[in-house]
Design a protein around this motif. Sequence first.
Motif, mmCIF file in Angstrom:
data_model
loop_
_atom_site.group_PDB
_atom_site.id
_atom_site.type_symbol
_atom_site.label_atom_id
_atom_site.label_comp_id
_atom_site.label_asym_id
_atom_site.label_seq_id
_atom_site.Cartn_x
_atom_site.Cartn_y
_atom_site.Cartn_z
ATOM 1 N N ALA A 70 -7.162 -1.382 0.502
ATOM 2 C CA ALA A 70 -8.081 -0.794 0.513
ATOM 3 C C ALA A 70 -7.278 1.228 2.038
ATOM 4 O O ALA A 70 -8.453 1.838 1.734
ATOM 5 N N VAL A 71 -6.647 1.000 2.437
ATOM 6 C CA VAL A 71 -6.207 2.603 2.530
ATOM 7 C C VAL A 71 -5.757 3.541 1.777
ATOM 8 O O VAL A 71 -5.930 4.771 2.484
ATOM 9 N N VAL A 72 -5.488 2.867 0.806
ATOM 10 C CA VAL A 72 -4.715 3.679 -0.416
ATOM 11 C C VAL A 72 -6.409 4.062 -0.793
ATOM 12 O O VAL A 72 -6.252 5.714 -1.128
ATOM 13 N N ALA A 119 5.326 3.382 -2.187
ATOM 14 C CA ALA A 119 6.983 3.717 -1.344
ATOM 15 C C ALA A 119 6.737 3.214 0.538
ATOM 16 O O ALA A 119 5.053 3.813 0.932
ATOM 17 N N GLY A 120 7.503 3.632 0.639
ATOM 18 C CA GLY A 120 7.178 2.954 2.341
ATOM 19 C C GLY A 120 6.233 1.583 2.998
ATOM 20 O O GLY A 120 6.576 1.506 3.817
ATOM 21 N N SER A 122 2.173 1.114 8.082
ATOM 22 C CA SER A 122 3.001 3.001 8.414
ATOM 23 C C SER A 122 2.704 2.803 6.836
ATOM 24 O O SER A 122 3.277 2.729 5.604
ATOM 25 N N ILE A 123 2.112 3.791 6.438
ATOM 26 C CA ILE A 123 1.923 4.104 4.990
ATOM 27 C C ILE A 123 2.187 5.971 4.679
ATOM 28 O O ILE A 123 2.322 6.149 5.770
ATOM 29 N N PRO A 124 2.695 6.495 4.018
ATOM 30 C CA PRO A 124 3.498 7.594 3.964
ATOM 31 C C PRO A 124 2.229 7.965 2.850
ATOM 32 O O PRO A 124 1.884 7.888 2.255
ATOM 33 N N ILE A 125 1.400 9.847 3.310
ATOM 34 C CA ILE A 125 0.790 9.894 2.928
ATOM 35 C C ILE A 125 1.415 11.919 2.378
ATOM 36 O O ILE A 125 1.938 12.616 3.276
ATOM 37 N N PRO A 136 2.606 7.798 -2.229
ATOM 38 C CA PRO A 136 3.218 8.057 -3.120
ATOM 39 C C PRO A 136 3.651 6.419 -3.701
ATOM 40 O O PRO A 136 3.198 5.712 -3.438
ATOM 41 N N GLU A 137 3.435 6.783 -5.126
ATOM 42 C CA GLU A 137 4.121 4.844 -5.435
ATOM 43 C C GLU A 137 4.758 5.210 -7.080
ATOM 44 O O GLU A 137 5.766 6.240 -6.795
#
Length: 324
Positions: free
Chosen positions: A67-69, A128-129, A18-21, A80-81
Amino acid sequence: MTNVVPLQHGAGDGSTLSIPIEGMTCASCVSHVEKAVAKLPDVAKVSVNLATERADVAFTGKPDAAAVVRAVEGAGYGVPEITAEFGVAGMTCASCVAHVEKAVNAVPGVNAATVNLATERVSVRYLAGVASLEDLEAAIRGAGYEPHRIGGDDAATEREREAREREMNGLRRSLLVAAVLTLPVFVIEMGSHLVPAINDIVMNTIGMQTSWLIQFVLTTAVLFGPGRIFFKRGVPAMLRGTPDMNSLVMVGTAAAWGYSVVATFAPQVLPAGTANVYYEAAAVIVTLILLGRYLEAKAKGRTSEAIKRLVGLQPKTARVERDC
């Protein structure tokens, strides 16, 4: 800090990230992100939520956060980093640096980790996250080292200074004890080889076997007293398959001590003419390494204080003149 969503087992053998965007504003943005991420190999399903600004990505194999980033950024959006810094206790050599960096970089969501042996700190850039401070600390502990968070307040700075002083005082005490115990061993064994008069005194008073027993007692006290730190850190590192300098010292001193013990108490099991003792080698190695550690700790303390003084020289305010 963004809520941490850990890796969760999904269908099959895969997992879900689960990645924040950042930067999504409409349903079209959602579609762009989903299409970009769906093209990645091993991605089974992508679900982007505009309201929460998160992308849930299900993988058929091992999750690949990097890869998702890249896919999200390629679609024109951001992730967010966060940059965090930890103090790391227990590092002694370049091998320790490599072990910590490898462990931290293996945490899902970590983009980069850099370790500085001189300041005993690791700087980490992570998503982040996806990763959390707790994840990073767990990775460092799993590598065999002890992390502590770096704070910007005076209390945190004082705690760090006190920790360095405790380490230095402990090394000083260990060095003094080891030196006092090692000196008689060195004089009895090496003195007998170098100075005939010392050999005559030893042989005419206590005798060779008694001198070996004295060396055994003193060297055992050195190895398992001041030198136990090498066994405490070296053995776990060997068991993890990541030997370091502590492991090297532990193996070398244990070999010299163990062979000498056999020569002292069971010489009949050794080939004729090979029953010799090397207690002084084990004791001297431990003492010299402790001396090096103590000098290194003093140098690190001075480096840290010098950096703090340099930082303190920067101005707190600046005057700007415009239209002069």
